[in-house]
Design an enzyme around this catalytic site. Structure first.
Site, PDB file in Angstrom:
ATOM      1  N   GLU A 153     -10.559   4.806   8.942  1.00  0.00           N
ATOM      2  CA  GLU A 153     -10.682   4.391   7.544  1.00  0.00           C
ATOM      3  C   GLU A 153     -11.227   2.967   7.438  1.00  0.00           C
ATOM      4  OE1 GLU A 153      -6.757   5.358   5.978  1.00  0.00           O
ATOM      5  OE2 GLU A 153      -7.365   7.445   5.691  1.00  0.00           O
ATOM      6  N   GLU A 178       0.863  -1.188   0.000  1.00  0.00           N
ATOM      7  CA  GLU A 178       0.000   0.000   0.000  1.00  0.00           C
ATOM      8  C   GLU A 178       0.897   1.235   0.000  1.00  0.00           C
ATOM      9  OE1 GLU A 178      -3.573  -0.196   2.138  1.00  0.00           O
ATOM     10  OE2 GLU A 178      -3.658   1.944   2.565  1.00  0.00           O
ATOM     11  N   GLU A 223       4.199   9.088  -0.587  1.00  0.00           N
ATOM     12  CA  GLU A 223       2.809   9.047  -1.042  1.00  0.00           C
ATOM     13  C   GLU A 223       2.352  10.382  -1.637  1.00  0.00           C
ATOM     14  OE1 GLU A 223       0.089   7.887   2.021  1.00  0.00           O
ATOM     15  OE2 GLU A 223      -1.669   8.199   0.744  1.00  0.00           O
ATOM     16  N   ASP A 273      -2.166  14.373   7.125  1.00  0.00           N
ATOM     17  CA  ASP A 273      -1.751  13.069   6.620  1.00  0.00           C
ATOM     18  C   ASP A 273      -0.546  13.232   5.689  1.00  0.00           C
ATOM     19  OD1 ASP A 273      -1.622  10.465   5.869  1.00  0.00           O
ATOM     20  OD2 ASP A 273      -3.438  10.448   4.658  1.00  0.00           O
TER      21      ASP A 273
HETATM   22  C1  GCU Z   1      -3.192   7.497   4.294  1.00  0.00           C
HETATM   23  C2  GCU Z   1      -2.963   6.547   3.163  1.00  0.00           C
HETATM   24  C3  GCU Z   1      -3.546   5.184   3.438  1.00  0.00           C
HETATM   25  C4  GCU Z   1      -3.069   4.692   4.798  1.00  0.00           C
HETATM   26  C5  GCU Z   1      -3.376   5.718   5.863  1.00  0.00           C
HETATM   27  C6  GCU Z   1      -2.811   5.356   7.228  1.00  0.00           C
HETATM   28  O1  GCU Z   1      -4.548   7.846   4.353  1.00  0.00           O
HETATM   29  O2  GCU Z   1      -3.481   7.055   1.968  1.00  0.00           O
HETATM   30  O3  GCU Z   1      -3.132   4.324   2.420  1.00  0.00           O
HETATM   31  O4  GCU Z   1      -3.670   3.493   5.111  1.00  0.00           O
HETATM   32  O5  GCU Z   1      -2.809   6.936   5.515  1.00  0.00           O
HETATM   33  O6  GCU Z   1      -1.824   5.964   7.618  1.00  0.00           O
HETATM   34  O7  GCU Z   1      -3.350   4.505   7.900  1.00  0.00           O
END
Ligand code: GCU
Length: 616
Positions: free
Chosen positions: A241, A115, A348, A320
């Site tokens: 999330e 990821e 990212e 973030d």
């Molecule tokens: C960001 C990122 C995700 C990740 C998240 C996290 O939002 O885009 O891919 O999972 O951070 O730090 O948990």
């Protein structure tokens, strides 16, 4: 074109010993196996029981003596070898790391994908199994030990099956085999766990106050430590999330974290609990909810309620991993809670290891804002199975510098770290050090200019976070808005606005509160500003936005030119592979320049004062 992986920052060392033993034994082997570097001297190791990571390097009877704890002597051995290689005096007084746990978090899934990974596939997994080359894992372990990283989490914080099984009977033997490989390097294993594991394993609930759930985690931990006696603990992303967590059962995060902490405690394990918790289903019409305020609101009231083996892991900024954010207000709060700083090496939002982006200037800014360092530190890994480890060859410098930051804390110097990395990687006699150094050091500023300067944030493509999309996030549910209109841009986070500034200690809050004293590079993070607002240098906000984008794109071309100038002194593979990245960066920078400038031009109708082309 591939580029030679051996050219990470230790190309001058002999192959990693296969039968390493413990860290102290490995230290001896590394010193003996690379004695040619010691300029005719020998080097001995002397163990000081209980001294842990600390070490000193002394001269004894004309030879070197590395004296320290079990892991300390290993760190000392690498320091001795690397200093000798660079032609520096390796003697040093007693040194201890600034952060106790110096962690790397891989966001690797067991299908082999990573990821937000930009350097190929996972180093550990493929096709839902463990899949790695032990020799490469040893090289990885050595790289980490050489910069003092002492803990890794090998699986993604978003735990996807079958990674939830890494701590069950089914996969534990394999998990333990990897832990065995890393142990000689002083690297302990952490695993990201699924908070709902009790449910997937057959219990009706994962409620932290339920006795059966408590018994489940106790059993699970007993089992883990049978396989991995020095297991470091769990990394948890809960209620964030779409991940399950204690909120599902109307329990607080202290109750949630303490459940796991109590199960780990008899074994000496820890819970690393992430504070990246916010409402990711926000209505963009709602101006009162302000995402950067979420973590402080969730956690600050819980100060003192966590077990002492819980560590709250807090991202450097409140959003973030954007290019420019203030330090998270949580670093000024919760004096009775153990914390870890989390930074992201994976690029990212910072160019995805296509664009050059050397991170230490961000960490130095963070240091300048936060008076009390947390106990621990963690970085989201930028590594993958690409031959050069990090996709962009120069992104290796970020990992190297991270290790130095984690060791040195306040004494960290990003420029010095870059110099060291260049010398170790390309040779202590590399003739173009100053040019490469300058490229690294200016890279963050260049990227910031052509993307979203002044703390603006979130003008990026919503799906993959590369390239411009000024309204990509604007009408989304993620709580990430800049609210540009024809008059002004930015969020008012002052007392009159969302009140975010109130989360900071008084002095800092006052500084951020006023447009006159707010650091200009964070102006649009804290304030809503009219385009005709005069900045301190007499330019309007709009003109500054135009200027930055034109300059940023030009400076990206400057980076490419510098890289081309390095051709004669670089290995061919590395030169060509990275050249392609610089060319892509130039394209990306032009795209950003034209999209963002056009966006604001359309709103304002005001042309560039210098008459440069803006495409409408
Ligand atoms: C960001 C990122 C995700 C990740 C998240 C996290 O939002 O885009 O891919 O999972 O951070 O730090 O948990």
């Amino acid at each position: 074109m591939p580029c030679d992986e051996k050219l990470c920052w230790l190309p001058f060392l002999q192959d990693v010993p296969g039968d390493a033993g413990g860290p102290a034994e490995l230290a001896q082997k590394e010193l003996a196996g690379n004695a040619a570097l010691l300029g005719g001297k020998s080097a001995a190791v002397s163990l000081l029981p209980g001294a842990g990571d600390g070490y000193e390097i002394l001269e004894r009877d004309g030879n070197y003596l590395v004296r320290g704890g079990e892991t300390g002597v290993l760190y000392g051995a690498y320091r001795l070898l690397t200093d000798c290689y660079r032609g520096e005096s390796p003697l040093r007084p007693w040194t201890m790391p600034a952060f106790s746990l110096r962690m790397l978090n891989h966001w690797d899934n067991m299908d082999g994908s990573v990821e937000r990974g930009y350097a190929g596939k996972s180093l550990f997994f493929a096709e839902d199994r463990f899949a790695y080359d032990p020799a490469r894992i040893r090289r990885y372990g050595r790289l980490l030990a050489s910069i003092g990283v002492n803990a890794v989490c090998i699986n993604n914080v978003n735990v996807h099956a079958p990674a939830d099984q890494l701590i069950t009977e089914r996969l534990l033997p394999k998990t333990a085999a990897l832990a065995d490989l890393l142990r000689p390097f002083g690297v302990r294993l952490l695993l990201a766990v699924d908070y709902a594991l009790p449910v997937t394993q057959g219990l009706p609930t994962a409620d932290p106050l339920d006795e059966k759930v408590q018994a489940f985690w106790n059993r699970q931990c007993d089992l883990i430590y049978q396989y991995i006696p020095d297991f470091l603990g769990f990394l948890v992303k809960a209620d964030s999330e779409f991940r399950p967590g204690p909120f599902l059962y109307h329990r607080s995060h202290a109750e949630g974290a303490n459940l796991l902490a109590r199960a780990l405690k008899p074994h000496g394990g820890k819970v690393i609990w992430r504070c990246f918790v916010y409402n990711c289903r926000q209505d963009w019409r709602d101006h009162a909810t302000d995402r950067p305020m979420a973590a402080y609101r969730h956690y600050a009231p819980l100060d003192g309620q966590f077990e002492d083996n819980v560590i709250l892991q807090v991202k450097n900024g409140p959003y973030d991993f954007q290019v420019r954010e203030p330090a998270s207000p949580l670093f000024y709060a919760m004096p009775n809670t153990v914390k870890a700083l989390e930074v992201q090496l994976a690029q990212e939002y910072t160019g995805q290891q296509i664009d050059l982006y050397y991170m230490p200037p961000m960490w130095e800014e963070w240091l300048s804002q936060v008076p009390d360092l947390p106990d621990h530190i963690c970085a989201v890994s930028n590594l993958g199975n690409d031959e050069n480890w990090t996709g962009h060859f120069l992104a290796q410098a970020n990992l190297y510098a991270y290790g130095r930051f984690a060791w040195l804390g306040r004494a960290f110097d990003g420029k010095a770290a870059a110099r060291e990395w260049i010398a170790l990687t390309l040779g202590s006699d590399f003739p173009e050090t100053e040019r490469l150094l300058s490229m690294l050091l200016r890279s963050r500023g260049v990227y910031e200019k052509y993307t979203s300067p002044l703390g603006l944030c979130w003008m990026v493509n919503i799906s993959h976070h590369y390239g411009p999309s000024p309204e990509g996030y604007e009408f989304s549910l993620w709580g990430t808005y800049h609210r540009a209109d024809y008059l002004a841009v930015g969020i008012d986070r002052t007392e009159k606005g969302t009140g975010y500034t109130r989360q900071y200690p008084k002095e800092l809050a006052e500084q951020y509160e006023s447009m006159d004293t707010c650091p200009e590079e964070m102006l649009l993070f804290f304030h809503r500003v009219r385009y005709d607002h005069m900045l301190r240098d007499g330019r309007t906000l709009l003109q500054r936005i135009y200027d930055d984008h034109f300059e940023g794109a030009e400076e990206a071309e400057g980076l490419l030119k510098d890289w081309v100038a390095l051709q004669p002194v670089l290995p061919d593979g590395i030169y060509a592979h990275t050249l392609d990245r610089f060319r892509r960066q130039v394209q990306n920078a032009r795209e950003w320049r034209d999209v963002i400038n056009t966006y604001f031009h359309r709103f304002t109708g005001t042309p560039d004062a210098k008459g440069r082309t803006i495409y409408d």
